[in-house]
Write a protein that holds these residues in place. Sequence first.
Motif, short mmCIF file in Angstrom:
data_model
loop_
_atom_site.label_atom_id
_atom_site.label_comp_id
_atom_site.label_asym_id
_atom_site.label_seq_id
_atom_site.Cartn_x
_atom_site.Cartn_y
_atom_site.Cartn_z
N LEU A 1 39.65 49.19 45.07
CA LEU A 1 39.51 47.94 44.76
C LEU A 1 38.44 47.23 45.67
N HIS A 2 38.29 47.51 46.98
CA HIS A 2 37.52 46.97 47.97
C HIS A 2 36.05 47.49 47.32
N ALA A 3 35.76 48.85 47.00
CA ALA A 3 34.58 49.33 46.76
C ALA A 3 33.95 48.89 45.47
N SER A 4 34.90 48.08 44.69
CA SER A 4 34.44 47.67 43.53
C SER A 4 34.19 46.01 43.51
N GLY A 5 34.18 45.68 44.85
CA GLY A 5 34.05 44.20 45.20
C GLY A 5 34.99 43.10 45.41
N VAL A 6 36.26 43.69 45.49
CA VAL A 6 37.15 42.82 45.67
C VAL A 6 37.33 42.53 47.41
N THR A 7 37.53 41.36 47.75
CA THR A 7 37.90 40.89 49.20
C THR A 7 39.30 41.14 49.42
N ILE A 8 39.73 41.72 50.46
CA ILE A 8 41.07 42.08 50.59
C ILE A 8 41.47 41.75 52.20
N VAL A 9 42.45 41.09 52.20
CA VAL A 9 43.13 40.96 53.37
C VAL A 9 44.55 41.59 53.39
N LEU A 10 44.76 42.80 54.05
CA LEU A 10 46.03 43.51 54.29
C LEU A 10 46.85 43.26 55.63
#
Length: 222
Positions: free
Chosen positions: A180-189
């Motif tokens: 998902l990150h590679a597809s452009g989604v910004t993530i905070v885990l």
Amino acid sequence: MELLAQCVAVSKDVRVGKRTKRILNQVSLDIHEGDFICITGASGSGKSTLLNILGGLDSYSDGEYFYDRELIDSEAKRNKIRKDQVSMIVQNFALIQDMTVLNNVLLAKKDRKKALRLLKRFGVLDLKNEQVKNLSGGEKQRVAIARALMKNPRLLLADEPTGALDSKNSMNLMEVLKELHASGVTIVLVTHNEELARDIEMRYHMVDGHLDKSHVSLNTKL
């Protein structure tokens, strides 16, 4: 990259009996479009509280929180970003057990075609008419991710999402998040599992409400 969300000296106080307890203590954090940030720390350190503020689920006591350069300082503004901008994946998946997989996903947005497309993407399309209570932990995890993506969130927050999973499904989830990150989604885990966090480029550590920037790593690539 463009600044998406920003905490500036954010603190959070709660009443515990007759005393006030500080859960977050002057936390500052910049989140840019396309970031993948991991925040580690022990249970009770303030990680989930910070995530709830980022997602518009909770207010803060002091400091400032900006989303897309707008100060988020009211319930109406929190509701707006929660509804239109941010999605969250939580440890217990927050699915309705007696409802079907498809109807759980449709709770996020009434778009059947998109829901079916996401269920197919995450390998659970054949379970669309199954009640959630009959699913395994890994299957519930994928349904929860599908639901989280229904509104095309700019920011995806994951709060201890592997806590209810075995090691195999935990690693599977990390692979999905990386995709998902590679597809452009910004993530905070947020996680207490250092092993899961080790491959993430931007790492922070939280201790007693303080965000420790000495644990930030910018050298490891996904």
